[in-house]
Design a protein around this motif. Sequence first.
Motif, PDB file in Angstrom:
ATOM      1  N   VAL A   1     -16.596   5.996   9.240  1.00 44.61           N
ATOM      2  CA  VAL A   1     -16.302   6.063   7.641  1.00 44.61           C
ATOM      3  C   VAL A   1     -15.781   7.225   7.893  1.00 44.61           C
ATOM      4  N   ALA A   2     -15.913   8.092   9.159  1.00 50.40           N
ATOM      5  CA  ALA A   2     -15.681   9.678   9.411  1.00 50.40           C
ATOM      6  C   ALA A   2     -14.150   9.657   9.196  1.00 50.40           C
ATOM      7  N   ALA A   3     -14.204   8.508  10.635  1.00 47.50           N
ATOM      8  CA  ALA A   3     -12.519   8.938  10.594  1.00 47.50           C
ATOM      9  C   ALA A   3     -10.975   8.185   9.741  1.00 47.50           C
ATOM     10  N   THR A   4     -12.216   7.593   9.177  1.00 51.00           N
ATOM     11  CA  THR A   4     -11.519   7.046   8.091  1.00 51.00           C
ATOM     12  C   THR A   4     -11.346   8.389   6.646  1.00 51.00           C
ATOM     13  N   ASP A   5     -12.008   8.772   6.309  1.00 49.66           N
ATOM     14  CA  ASP A   5     -12.234  10.388   5.234  1.00 49.66           C
ATOM     15  C   ASP A   5     -11.078  11.268   6.310  1.00 49.66           C
ATOM     16  N   ALA A   6     -10.713  11.434   7.674  1.00 49.73           N
ATOM     17  CA  ALA A   6     -10.549  12.341   8.334  1.00 49.73           C
ATOM     18  C   ALA A   6      -9.001  11.786   7.898  1.00 49.73           C
ATOM     19  N   LEU A   7      -8.684  10.678   8.197  1.00 47.42           N
ATOM     20  CA  LEU A   7      -6.975  10.007   8.090  1.00 47.42           C
ATOM     21  C   LEU A   7      -6.780  10.047   6.385  1.00 47.42           C
ATOM     22  N   ALA A   8      -7.390   9.774   5.742  1.00 44.70           N
ATOM     23  CA  ALA A   8      -8.014  10.370   4.321  1.00 44.70           C
ATOM     24  C   ALA A   8      -6.515  11.653   4.614  1.00 44.70           C
ATOM     25  N   ARG A   9      -7.404  12.428   4.366  1.00 43.26           N
ATOM     26  CA  ARG A   9      -6.984  13.915   4.497  1.00 43.26           C
ATOM     27  C   ARG A   9      -5.865  14.495   5.196  1.00 43.26           C
ATOM     28  N   LEU A  10      -5.684  13.884   6.375  1.00 45.87           N
ATOM     29  CA  LEU A  10      -4.433  13.840   6.950  1.00 45.87           C
ATOM     30  C   LEU A  10      -3.080  13.414   6.125  1.00 45.87           C
ATOM     31  N   ILE A  11      -3.316  12.613   4.990  1.00 45.29           N
ATOM     32  CA  ILE A  11      -2.528  12.193   4.245  1.00 45.29           C
ATOM     33  C   ILE A  11      -2.224  12.641   2.809  1.00 45.29           C
ATOM     34  N   GLY A  12      -2.915  13.429   3.145  1.00 47.00           N
ATOM     35  CA  GLY A  12      -3.343  14.183   1.848  1.00 47.00           C
ATOM     36  C   GLY A  12      -4.502  13.678   0.375  1.00 47.00           C
ATOM     37  N   GLU A  13      -4.750  13.065   1.093  1.00 48.84           N
ATOM     38  CA  GLU A  13      -6.091  12.007   0.196  1.00 48.84           C
ATOM     39  C   GLU A  13      -7.493  12.494   0.024  1.00 48.84           C
ATOM     40  N   LYS A  14      -8.204  12.771  -0.418  1.00 48.38           N
ATOM     41  CA  LYS A  14      -9.384  13.233  -0.704  1.00 48.38           C
ATOM     42  C   LYS A  14     -10.556  12.222   0.278  1.00 48.38           C
ATOM     43  N   GLU A  15     -10.362  11.045   0.376  1.00 43.98           N
ATOM     44  CA  GLU A  15     -11.085   9.783   0.494  1.00 43.98           C
ATOM     45  C   GLU A  15     -10.391   9.195   0.639  1.00 43.98           C
ATOM     46  N   PHE A  16     -10.376   7.831   1.416  1.00 42.89           N
ATOM     47  CA  PHE A  16     -10.636   5.974   0.540  1.00 42.89           C
ATOM     48  C   PHE A  16     -12.050   6.171   0.723  1.00 42.89           C
ATOM     49  N   PRO A  17     -12.526   6.329  -1.005  1.00 42.96           N
ATOM     50  CA  PRO A  17     -14.263   5.307  -0.624  1.00 42.96           C
ATOM     51  C   PRO A  17     -14.272   3.792  -0.494  1.00 42.96           C
ATOM     52  N   VAL A  18     -13.630   3.352  -0.126  1.00 46.98           N
ATOM     53  CA  VAL A  18     -13.510   1.504  -0.228  1.00 46.98           C
ATOM     54  C   VAL A  18     -13.364   1.832   0.995  1.00 46.98           C
ATOM     55  N   LEU A  19     -13.860   0.884   2.446  1.00 44.59           N
ATOM     56  CA  LEU A  19     -13.255   0.145   3.233  1.00 44.59           C
ATOM     57  C   LEU A  19     -13.827  -1.667   3.225  1.00 44.59           C
ATOM     58  N   SER A  20     -12.841  -2.738   3.517  1.00 46.94           N
ATOM     59  CA  SER A  20     -13.280  -3.928   3.572  1.00 46.94           C
ATOM     60  C   SER A  20     -12.214  -4.568   5.107  1.00 46.94           C
ATOM     61  N   HIS A  21     -13.504  -5.201   5.147  1.00 45.23           N
ATOM     62  CA  HIS A  21     -12.793  -5.473   6.334  1.00 45.23           C
ATOM     63  C   HIS A  21     -13.259  -7.503   6.300  1.00 45.23           C
ATOM     64  N   GLU A  22     -12.353  -8.097   6.553  1.00 46.49           N
ATOM     65  CA  GLU A  22     -11.946  -9.653   5.991  1.00 46.49           C
ATOM     66  C   GLU A  22     -11.910 -10.141   7.476  1.00 46.49           C
ATOM     67  N   GLY A  23     -12.894 -11.100   7.469  1.00 48.93           N
ATOM     68  CA  GLY A  23     -13.079 -11.942   9.092  1.00 48.93           C
ATOM     69  C   GLY A  23     -12.904 -13.401   8.150  1.00 48.93           C
ATOM     70  N   GLU A  24     -13.125 -14.326   9.660  1.00 51.88           N
ATOM     71  CA  GLU A  24     -13.076 -16.079   9.194  1.00 51.88           C
ATOM     72  C   GLU A  24     -14.065 -16.267   8.428  1.00 51.88           C
ATOM     73  N   ARG A  25     -15.141 -15.539   8.889  1.00 51.56           N
ATOM     74  CA  ARG A  25     -16.460 -16.203   8.147  1.00 51.56           C
ATOM     75  C   ARG A  25     -17.252 -15.186   7.177  1.00 51.56           C
ATOM     76  N   ASP A  26     -17.576 -14.236   7.954  1.00 53.73           N
ATOM     77  CA  ASP A  26     -18.265 -13.117   7.434  1.00 53.73           C
ATOM     78  C   ASP A  26     -17.452 -11.724   6.854  1.00 53.73           C
ATOM     79  N   ASN A  27     -17.332 -10.841   6.039  1.00 54.44           N
ATOM     80  CA  ASN A  27     -16.961 -10.158   5.806  1.00 54.44           C
ATOM     81  C   ASN A  27     -17.004  -8.556   5.049  1.00 54.44           C
ATOM     82  N   ILE A  28     -16.709  -8.048   5.388  1.00 45.81           N
ATOM     83  CA  ILE A  28     -17.610  -6.461   5.430  1.00 45.81           C
ATOM     84  C   ILE A  28     -17.198  -5.248   4.532  1.00 45.81           C
ATOM     85  N   HIS A  29     -17.890  -5.600   3.701  1.00 48.46           N
ATOM     86  CA  HIS A  29     -17.689  -4.702   2.139  1.00 48.46           C
ATOM     87  C   HIS A  29     -18.044  -2.784   2.480  1.00 48.46           C
ATOM     88  N   THR A  30     -17.993  -1.999   2.506  1.00 45.44           N
ATOM     89  CA  THR A  30     -17.938  -0.286   3.041  1.00 45.44           C
ATOM     90  C   THR A  30     -17.656   0.527   1.950  1.00 45.44           C
TER      91      THR A  30
END
Lengths: 198, 168
Positions: free
Chosen positions: B64-93
């Motif tokens: 989340v910290a890295a993604t926040d820093a990425l957002a700021r780099l491109i002028g966004e305030k934040e990316f409030p939602v992260l989603s990871h999709e796997g073969e069986r399980d998925n993570i929503h952050t």
Amino acid sequence: MTFINYASREINCKIVYYGPGLGGKTTNLQYIYDTSAAQQKGKLISLATETERTLFFDFLPLELGTVRGFKARFHLYTVPGQVFYDASRKLILKGVDGVVFVADSQRERMDANLESLSNLEENLKSHGYDFSKIPYALQLNKRDLPDILSVEELKRELIRKDEPIIEAVAPKGVGVFETLKAVAKQVLTDLRKSAGAS
Amino acid sequence: MPEATMIMYEEEYQQIKTILSKLRTDANSKMVFLIDKNGQQIASHGDIGNLDTTSLASLTAGNVAATDALARLIGEKEFPVLSHEGERDNIHTSVVGGRVILVVIFDERSSLGLVRLRVKRASAELNEAFERIVNKAEQEKAGGAKRNTPFTEISDDDIDRLFSDDSL
């Protein structure tokens, strides 16, 4: 930021190992991991490159025992030492309770020590920390190598306040736990002070 | 210091656990976690099994910290939602109220749409719960009330004992 959980009776603190690249930060964590009892430690996570240079951070959760009926858990992090990873270093310092600076005693690494130390001061400041108040220990690592500066020379350049100074040979474990103890003690003393003040 | 110590008392902890439990059921998910932005796990609910939750908390906060820093780099305030999709399980952050991270792990028995919907409602409730925690801490501070804390009595011996253990 210490996190006290009365429900699970835990105190969680974050300690960050800072210092120049190849100075032995990861080796400190590796030694602690290798020599701690299984029930005390979690997994050692290393986000490293293929050549084993730290890319983002290393992480080791360590439970040292109980204080006043609360489990004392320390989350140990290292930062990537290489100069160009500054953005990552800054992120890892967020919420830190105590810092260890792992200095490389080799003569040729003195400039790298100084650069990293000033980078630490800068990054702490950007998070709103006062370096003079944060729990902090200075480790003089690699004391077994041939071309090293004397302790006095290193102290003259690297001391910033009245921090404890520990001589170390991290791969052999010399000074490793002493360093951790020196910083952990200050973190818990701070906790006592802030509890008294609230 | 930039951030004060966060203190979680039993009452608020139970409220948070209840919200997480409801979210897990409503979203038909496997596990839910609440993590602070510095990587400490606050609470969890679900079939944790052998999952290394401490590592999960630390890596999630790093992510989340890295993604926040990425957002700021491109002028966004934040990316409030992260989603990871796997073969069986998925993570929503997702970041709740700018201060804590809510993680939902789900498989094919649920869907991203359902998780997002339920997370939205739970986030509002969690935000209220954390407002209460913060207000309580501030009121106590302002009123000078001293809660019975065991930490004022930490002695140097207590600290030394932590490191005298033979197992170290």
